[in-house]
Design an enzyme around this catalytic site. Structure first.
Site, PDB file in Angstrom:
ATOM      1  N   LEU A   9       0.835  -1.208   0.000  1.00  0.00           N
ATOM      2  CA  LEU A   9       0.000   0.000   0.000  1.00  0.00           C
ATOM      3  C   LEU A   9       0.869   1.257   0.000  1.00  0.00           C
ATOM      4  CD1 LEU A   9      -2.887  -0.937   2.463  1.00  0.00           C
ATOM      5  CD2 LEU A   9      -2.541  -1.568   0.062  1.00  0.00           C
ATOM      6  N   GLY A  12      -1.233   6.502   0.221  1.00  0.00           N
ATOM      7  CA  GLY A  12      -1.406   7.617   1.158  1.00  0.00           C
ATOM      8  C   GLY A  12      -0.764   8.889   0.595  1.00  0.00           C
ATOM      9  N   ARG A  16       2.259  14.815   5.770  1.00  0.00           N
ATOM     10  CA  ARG A  16       3.055  15.257   6.921  1.00  0.00           C
ATOM     11  C   ARG A  16       4.556  15.307   6.621  1.00  0.00           C
ATOM     12  NH1 ARG A  16       1.079  11.442  11.509  1.00  0.00           N
ATOM     13  NH2 ARG A  16       0.141  10.333   9.767  1.00  0.00           N
ATOM     14  N   GLY A  81      -9.563   4.258   2.399  1.00  0.00           N
ATOM     15  CA  GLY A  81      -9.197   3.363   3.497  1.00  0.00           C
ATOM     16  C   GLY A  81      -8.368   2.186   3.026  1.00  0.00           C
ATOM     17  N   THR A  82      -7.794   1.477   4.001  1.00  0.00           N
ATOM     18  CA  THR A  82      -6.851   0.416   3.657  1.00  0.00           C
ATOM     19  C   THR A  82      -7.522  -0.784   2.972  1.00  0.00           C
ATOM     20  OG1 THR A  82      -7.017  -0.237   5.982  1.00  0.00           O
ATOM     21  CG2 THR A  82      -5.041   0.955   5.336  1.00  0.00           C
ATOM     22  N   ASP A 106       5.590   2.421   3.656  1.00  0.00           N
ATOM     23  CA  ASP A 106       6.257   3.404   4.521  1.00  0.00           C
ATOM     24  C   ASP A 106       6.777   2.768   5.809  1.00  0.00           C
ATOM     25  OD1 ASP A 106       3.870   2.948   5.780  1.00  0.00           O
ATOM     26  OD2 ASP A 106       3.209   5.035   5.805  1.00  0.00           O
ATOM     27  N   TYR A 351      43.428  14.726  -7.961  1.00  0.00           N
ATOM     28  CA  TYR A 351      42.211  14.258  -8.612  1.00  0.00           C
ATOM     29  C   TYR A 351      42.588  13.227  -9.656  1.00  0.00           C
ATOM     30  CZ  TYR A 351      38.201  13.772 -11.589  1.00  0.00           C
ATOM     31  OH  TYR A 351      37.183  13.222 -12.325  1.00  0.00           O
TER      32      TYR A 351
HETATM   33  C1  UD1 Z   1      -3.252   1.439   9.906  1.00  0.00           C
HETATM   34  C2  UD1 Z   1      -4.104   0.313  10.489  1.00  0.00           C
HETATM   35  C3  UD1 Z   1      -3.826   0.202  11.983  1.00  0.00           C
HETATM   36  C4  UD1 Z   1      -2.378  -0.028  12.208  1.00  0.00           C
HETATM   37  C5  UD1 Z   1      -1.549   1.040  11.563  1.00  0.00           C
HETATM   38  C6  UD1 Z   1      -0.085   0.673  11.606  1.00  0.00           C
HETATM   39  C7  UD1 Z   1      -6.183   0.211   9.212  1.00  0.00           C
HETATM   40  C8  UD1 Z   1      -7.588   0.587   9.166  1.00  0.00           C
HETATM   41  N1  UD1 Z   1      -5.498   0.615  10.256  1.00  0.00           N
HETATM   42  O1  UD1 Z   1      -3.719   2.642  10.484  1.00  0.00           O
HETATM   43  O2  UD1 Z   1      -4.566  -0.857  12.530  1.00  0.00           O
HETATM   44  O3  UD1 Z   1      -2.092  -0.069  13.598  1.00  0.00           O
HETATM   45  O4  UD1 Z   1      -1.891   1.184  10.166  1.00  0.00           O
HETATM   46  O5  UD1 Z   1       0.694   1.715  11.127  1.00  0.00           O
HETATM   47  O6  UD1 Z   1      -5.695  -0.477   8.313  1.00  0.00           O
HETATM   48  N2  UD1 Z   1      -3.356   3.680   2.404  1.00  0.00           N
HETATM   49  C9  UD1 Z   1      -3.761   3.567   1.099  1.00  0.00           C
HETATM   50  N3  UD1 Z   1      -5.025   3.955   0.788  1.00  0.00           N
HETATM   51  C10 UD1 Z   1      -5.909   4.413   1.695  1.00  0.00           C
HETATM   52  C11 UD1 Z   1      -5.490   4.526   3.030  1.00  0.00           C
HETATM   53  C12 UD1 Z   1      -4.195   4.143   3.349  1.00  0.00           C
HETATM   54  O7  UD1 Z   1      -2.988   3.140   0.240  1.00  0.00           O
HETATM   55  O8  UD1 Z   1      -7.029   4.709   1.318  1.00  0.00           O
HETATM   56  C13 UD1 Z   1      -2.009   3.247   2.756  1.00  0.00           C
HETATM   57  C14 UD1 Z   1      -1.146   4.374   3.284  1.00  0.00           C
HETATM   58  O9  UD1 Z   1      -0.361   4.945   2.236  1.00  0.00           O
HETATM   59  C15 UD1 Z   1      -0.231   3.636   4.260  1.00  0.00           C
HETATM   60  C16 UD1 Z   1      -1.097   2.500   4.753  1.00  0.00           C
HETATM   61  O10 UD1 Z   1      -2.096   2.301   3.799  1.00  0.00           O
HETATM   62  O11 UD1 Z   1       0.890   3.072   3.595  1.00  0.00           O
HETATM   63  C17 UD1 Z   1      -1.694   2.767   6.139  1.00  0.00           C
HETATM   64  O12 UD1 Z   1      -2.551   3.859   6.082  1.00  0.00           O
HETATM   65  P1  UD1 Z   1      -2.711   4.872   7.280  1.00  0.00           P
HETATM   66  O13 UD1 Z   1      -3.721   5.878   6.904  1.00  0.00           O
HETATM   67  O14 UD1 Z   1      -1.385   5.325   7.751  1.00  0.00           O
HETATM   68  O15 UD1 Z   1      -3.341   3.907   8.384  1.00  0.00           O
HETATM   69  P2  UD1 Z   1      -3.328   4.113   9.941  1.00  0.00           P
HETATM   70  O16 UD1 Z   1      -4.430   5.009  10.333  1.00  0.00           O
HETATM   71  O17 UD1 Z   1      -1.963   4.438  10.402  1.00  0.00           O
END
Ligand code: UD1
Ligand code: MG
Length: 449
Positions: A9, A12, A16, A81-82, A106, A351
């Site tokens: 994934l 994001g 930040r 969302g994830t 990341d 050099y």
């Molecule tokens: C997520 C987890 C959480 C976990 C945490 C660890 C979920 C709902 N939550 O939360 O349980 O403890 O990571 O760091 O999964 N991303 C996408 N598309 C989206 C949203 C996110 O590709 O629509 C990617 C982001 O780029 C990132 C990853 O998914 O690489 C996690 O997304 P992020 O929004 O950071 O999730 P957290 O709220 O940190």
């Protein structure tokens, strides 16, 4: 063996980071975080790797395309969302049967070894496997909620958790593995009725358990699953990476009296028995062989240092520098694309760019290989046992034969045959008494004030 796939994934926004460079292209140990995630997936033996990218950063897509091809890109737009992100990879996985692991681009310290146990799905009878960790500060992480039997029941996101759930310190790293078909079946049921209004990947755990499937957990140290969201966290990840690599090198027998001051790259290779003095920086692509010494304040990049060679203090090795056995490269010497022969020496202020230096040759202080005319680069070849006088300018293309000498201060524009002395400078003329005569003349001509 069951086939393996990875969905990484990376959709994001990384806002930040406050950087024009997309977050996942920032580097740890000199390697983009995204590449590190792909490396781990490849090391796990994943034959299908899909990276989910957003529409907002085409550079990420380009990067994936260059490394894995267009087929490895899945676009998620908008990011909801994830779970929604993983669903974006469904099409790319339509011909895949086997196990799939979800990772984040990341999490630069996440290694194949940490993920590997999640693939024991079939041995453990698990429907889904989750990589957890004990958080020092659980903050915004998803909490792993266990049943009385200690088995994972569901994951609750921090924003949706009640006080008791929020107090749980076992957290979700985000890495989840499952059979591909099972995963997409579960994902189809994920809704967004939660605090963030997002489709949570973590909901698949509760859904699996509700279907009578088991959920297994594997735990990793928090450091191994560290996520990067800001420049400060990037620096924390870098520090953890550096510390880990230095420790591994010292375990392998590398002497490093001040390890905290040595900066390594992801692929730095240093053999046991080498010594790295304080404040040395290794860019990517460096190999240091046994018994070599890199002295303080040197900077090396895409270079090889062979056994017994001494480099520095204050030396710079650039791409293509190959420092032969027992050779010496001293202070303020820059070497680029030059093979330096066994036992050769260039100890001061030089050099050396594009060419070769033969075995045992001595390069005097202030020597310059003039390799560039503003358009093209040319080579300089110095034969074995040659002696280049201090402050020689060797104007490439040029060859100084074996055992030849160049006189100090020479500008060498023509080849020098083996064993010859080349003198290419104005001859010195001494004029005895000239100064007194000059002053006398000047004083005599001075006008009274
Ligand atoms: C997520 C987890 C959480 C976990 C945490 C660890 C979920 C709902 N939550 O939360 O349980 O403890 O990571 O760091 O999964 N991303 C996408 N598309 C989206 C949203 C996110 O590709 O629509 C990617 C982001 O780029 C990132 C990853 O998914 O690489 C996690 O997304 P992020 O929004 O950071 O999730 P957290 O709220 O940190
Ligand atoms: Mg996060």
């Amino acid at each position: 063996m069951t086939r393996r796939a990875a969905v990484i994934l990376a959709a994001g926004q990384g806002t930040r980071m406050k950087s024009p460079t997309p977050k996942v292209l920032h580097k740890v140990g000199g390697r983009a975080m995204l590449d590190r995630a792909i490396d781990a997936a490849q090391e796990l033996g994943c034959d299908t790797i899909v990276v989910v990218v957003g529409e907002h950063s085409p550079a990420v897509g380009e990067h994936v395309k260059a490394r894995l091809g267009q087929g490895a890109i899945a676009v998620q737009h908008p990011p909801l969302g994830t779970a929604h992100a993983v669903l974006a990879a469904k099409d790319a996985l339509k011909d895949f049967t086997g196990d799939v692991v979800i990772t984040y681009a990341d999490c630069p310290l996440l290694s194949a070894a940490t993920i590997e146990p999640l693939f024991d799905l079939h041995d453990t009878g698990a429907g889904v496997a989750v990589l957890g960790f004990e958080a020092a500060d659980p903050g915004g992480y998803g909490r792993l909620i266990m049943g009385e039997d200690g088995a994972l029941r569901r994951i609750v996101e921090a924003k949706d958790a009640n006080d008791a759930e929020r107090a749980v310190r076992c957290c979700n790293s985000g890495v989840i593995a499952a059979d591909c078909r099972v995963l997409f079946d579960l994902l189809a049921e994920v809704g967004n009725a939660n605090a963030k209004g997002e489709y949570y990947l973590t909901d698949v755990v509760g859904l699996a358990v509700a279907r009578g499937l088991a959920a297994s957990t594997t735990f990793a140290p928090e450091e191994a699953v560290l996520g990067v969201n800001s420049q400060a966290e990037l620096a924390v990840a870098e520090a953890a990476f550096q510390s880990h690599r230095r420790h591994a090198l010292m375990t392998d027998g590398v002497t490093m009296p001040a390890p905290d001051t040595v900066h390594l790259s992801w692929d730095t290779e240093i053999a046991g028995g080498a010594t790295i003095e304080p404040y040395v920086v290794f860019g990517p692509g460096v190999t240091v062989e046994a018994g070599a010494t890199i002295r303080a304040f040197s900077h090396l990049e895409k270079a090889v240092v062979r056994p017994g060679a001494v480099v520095g203090p204050y030396a710079r090795l650039r791409p293509g520098a190959d420092i032969g056995k027992d050779a010496h490269i001293g202070n303020f010497v820059e070497v680029k694309n030059v093979k330096v022969g066994e036992g050769a020496k260039a100890n001061h202020l030089s050099y050396l760019g594009d060419g070769t230096v033969g075995a045992r040759a001595n390069i005097g202080a202030g020597t310059i290989f003039c390799n560039y005319d503003g358009f093209d680069k040319y080579e300089t070849h110095v034969g074995a046992d040659a002696f280049i006088g201090s402050d020689s300018a060797l104007v490439a293309p040029v060859t100084v034969g074996e055992g030849a000498f160049t006189a100090t201060g020479s500008v060498i524009t023509e080849d020098v045959e083996p064993g010859a002395l080349a003198v290419a400078r104005g001859r010195q003329v001494n004029k005895p008494g000239w100064v007194e005569a000059f002053r006398t003349l000047k004083r005599a001509n001075r006008k009274p004030k």
